[in-house]
Design a protein around this motif. Sequence first.
Motif, PDB file in Angstrom:
ATOM      1  N   LEU A 163       0.825  -1.203   0.000  1.00  0.00           N
ATOM      2  CA  LEU A 163       0.000   0.000   0.000  1.00  0.00           C
ATOM      3  C   LEU A 163       0.865   1.262   0.000  1.00  0.00           C
ATOM      4  N   ILE A 164       1.933   1.275   0.821  1.00  0.00           N
ATOM      5  CA  ILE A 164       2.817   2.446   0.877  1.00  0.00           C
ATOM      6  C   ILE A 164       3.508   2.658  -0.468  1.00  0.00           C
ATOM      7  N   ILE A 165       3.943   1.586  -1.091  1.00  0.00           N
ATOM      8  CA  ILE A 165       4.600   1.702  -2.396  1.00  0.00           C
ATOM      9  C   ILE A 165       3.637   2.290  -3.426  1.00  0.00           C
ATOM     10  N   SER A 166       2.370   1.855  -3.362  1.00  0.00           N
ATOM     11  CA  SER A 166       1.394   2.400  -4.320  1.00  0.00           C
ATOM     12  C   SER A 166       1.142   3.881  -4.082  1.00  0.00           C
ATOM     13  N   HIS A 167       1.306   4.334  -2.857  1.00  0.00           N
ATOM     14  CA  HIS A 167       1.118   5.756  -2.550  1.00  0.00           C
ATOM     15  C   HIS A 167       2.352   6.589  -2.874  1.00  0.00           C
ATOM     16  N   LEU A 168       3.465   5.957  -3.143  1.00  0.00           N
ATOM     17  CA  LEU A 168       4.710   6.675  -3.486  1.00  0.00           C
ATOM     18  C   LEU A 168       5.173   6.305  -4.883  1.00  0.00           C
ATOM     19  N   ARG A 169       4.234   6.143  -5.796  1.00  0.00           N
ATOM     20  CA  ARG A 169       4.570   5.710  -7.158  1.00  0.00           C
ATOM     21  C   ARG A 169       5.377   6.776  -7.889  1.00  0.00           C
ATOM     22  N   SER A 170       6.126   6.330  -8.820  1.00  0.00           N
ATOM     23  CA  SER A 170       7.060   7.217  -9.536  1.00  0.00           C
ATOM     24  C   SER A 170       6.351   8.227 -10.424  1.00  0.00           C
ATOM     25  N   SER A 171       5.086   7.987 -10.760  1.00  0.00           N
ATOM     26  CA  SER A 171       4.378   8.922 -11.645  1.00  0.00           C
ATOM     27  C   SER A 171       3.991  10.216 -10.935  1.00  0.00           C
ATOM     28  N   LEU A 172       4.129  10.268  -9.606  1.00  0.00           N
ATOM     29  CA  LEU A 172       3.800  11.485  -8.867  1.00  0.00           C
ATOM     30  C   LEU A 172       4.820  12.568  -9.156  1.00  0.00           C
ATOM     31  N   SER A 173       4.377  13.792  -9.035  1.00  0.00           N
ATOM     32  CA  SER A 173       5.325  14.900  -9.141  1.00  0.00           C
ATOM     33  C   SER A 173       6.221  14.922  -7.915  1.00  0.00           C
TER      34      SER A 173
END
Length: 947
Positions: A163-173
Amino acid sequence: MGKTRLLKSILSIETRAGSCVKYSLFVPEDASSAPGRIVRIAREVVASRRAGKRVAVLLEGVPPGDESDVGRELRAIRKMLGAGALVAMTISPDSAVLFESLDDAIRFTGQDLCIRDFSEFPDEDQALHLSHGVPSLCAALVSGGLLEGRFSSVRYLDALKRLIISHLRSSLSDEDLMLRLAMILLGRGSFDDLGELGLRPDGETLLWMHECAPALGIDFVADGFSVVGADDQEIFPGLASVLGEYGAIASELCKSCAELLARRGEYVRSAMLARLCVDEDALALAASYGVGYILSGRLAECEGLQNAGTPIGQDLCMPAVVTRQAMLELSGTTSEYARGRLAMGYARTELAQGYGPATRYVSLLGNVRDVLSGRVSRPLCAKSADDDEWSRLLRLHATVLGLCAGGELTSAFALLLDEPRRRSPKDLPSALACLDFSFLRCLMGEAATAEEEGELVVAREVIERCSPKRLSIYRKALESSASILMGRRESIEGLELAIARAGEYGDLLVEAALLVSGAVGDLGADSCSRAHVRATRAIELADAANSKYLASAARLVLLAARIAMGEKPPVQRKIVDLTPLDQLGVMLVKASHGERVRVGSMRGLSSKSFPRELLWALGLVATRCGPASAALRLSLPDSWSRALEAIPTPPVCMGERCGGDNLEGEIALDAAGFYRPPARRASVRLLGGLNVSVDGIAVPISRLGRRHAGELLCLLAMARGHRLRKHEALEAIWGDRDYVRGMQKLYECVSTLRSILGGRHDGMDPLVSNRTNGSLELNEELVSVDIDELRADLDGVFEQEGSDRFLLAHAARARRLYGGGAVVGAVPDVTGAYGRQARKLRRTYSDAMVSAASAALREGRPYMSSLFARSAIQEGGRSEDATEALVKALAMMGRFEEIREMWDEYARSGRRGGAAAEAASTFDRIFREALESRGDDETEGDRQPDK
């Protein structure tokens, strides 16, 4: 229900309805090929619809794309919708343009999919705290066994990481990534905290997070956030591997978050974040906030300062000096912390500017060290208006140590009794308060509650983390010492290491206390020479540390060792200026010389009550000095004897074991680390009435009546060795001599009795059935019988004839145990075996009481003699000797009217010829001689019965 579960439900429904389902899963690596795949799916859907088929399209994880890609995807989706197909998609917030460009589309946010009902969980608040309603986390809680009360965090932690990894995905600014990473690092906080880190999210961003990322716990009412799992101090370390993947960005942000947390006083989490920083940042954090880290139990984060930076000297003026000194006060030798204090003086000007609390903590730690070394007996640091909880608790610890060194254990106990912070030992100051109270509680004869035992486990862990080389070693030895002093244990774990370490670090009080405790343990193990050496050394150390209490304690142990070795120390007649411990020593010496001890002549000691802070000393002189202790117990007031009996024995803890060179096997410890000799589960009492208890709980009499179980128990308890042939049991209970025919009845009886006695325990049965020799036997390792104690004391009476004082000790105990004799009528006793054993026991008891009555007369104790004689007469044995002893005792006490009444009663009973006449003559002589000793006129001829 999560998004995956939602898609699977739609898939199942459409499949049952006969739909042709098109399912496609996208991963971030497929971002460039996603538009083409969606276009191909649209062509297939249009073709299927033209053929009249029902079609459902499920697209999971559609990745974001540029404007051209989004345009192609939208045209394909519109074609499928125009053809009448059902289209369901899961998209990330970055792909929100797809939803916004489709008319009449229905959106389900993360909040819409969250679970709201936690009634099936045992603890609804815990389930909400650990999941925030996120379906994947709730599923992990269920699979981890939370519903069954045996939660395992492995599956939960795996789900949380994903879940944490999905919230820190690389596509975010970069800005959104830093914002979310800061929230996770802080765990919980306010929006203002984010502002202090230079992150200022706007309202639209926070609203989007609230709707689509419930795991972040955005709360507009509280103006804050609470990240699921990451806000838990025990779970957060498991996320370190995930956060460490963000490299330098995470390190810089970690340092800022760690500083923010340290300023808020959350040193434990700050220290956790320091571990995620690069080495330079970690050292800088340890230098600035190291004292807080150390007192919070995070010493490991500061160990890098030992060999880093400028050597300690006159030119060093930096916060690292304070942190290093805190480490030296906890685990440094005398020379090391002395040099550190000198460096603190050099840096005082700079340290005074902004480092006041840290320097105050270090000064208080130094004060504690001075108390243990004997330099001061009370805290020297003046109280400050700025004192916080840590300062107050460290000052309290130093005060308690000073009171203990002065023997004021009751005052120290009272200081800690209502201290709330000892009940939550999460840092070093509160852990010290918890351990201080535990030590004093044991010496005061108090038992620990279940909650206090759990708190002790936490306190030990904190001490182990804060000072593994010094305080942790002292803690183990001192806890064992308390058990030794109270008679609960026979050896101290790591005693020699602790004594050597105390000598190395100059802690004279600790070394002296351990030597005294070790000497007491040596006495219990009959190692009197060791006890003598250790007590002598303890006296020297206690005098050097100016502790009169420890010196008196060591002198008492030395006296006990000398007496146990067979010496006869001279009796000190002048006892006016002696301490209570010295007075106990005088009592022990007098008892070893056979002199009678009068408690009323002792200053500071009262016969009405005994000070609980000296219970350990009373137990020493009354139990560990052989014959002298037995003689002393005869002189103890009843209140003192009751105080000894009231000392609690801790229960056996099967979960903790202490190894070593114990040839008998492992030593059981309780949750507080105290030794408990192997306890027998079941207790059977026949004297004064049948009573059975298992693990301290009484067994209802109704259970004993089932299948003659109580009758079999009485027979076994009364039999010598508690062994009985099976055919004897059959005949005694049922009058049945046919063993084969009665075997089923006996089997049911034995099975019921085993159940009553607690059943199988540690691989052993309380009732052993031997098929080889056809016998039944109570297992004495699990079952205790009061008849055994009585028989041992009765044997002691006859074995000690010629040594009156020790004979009286056994007789007094036997009289207390007897309580009216063995229960009669509980067994049918067809063969009379039970009755014969009961009558034999009664005769033996009566003879013992007669011997004790005569011995008491020789010792000049007429009242005690009268008690023993009356007990003998009551049981009807050796009536002439018992009557003679009673009459002589009454005469010595001047109770002649009572003697006349006895003579009148005997005369009224009538006389017979033969042997009865001879006995009557003997009784007349006894009464006449007693009355002649007073010069009574009415002694001529035989006493005539009143008309």
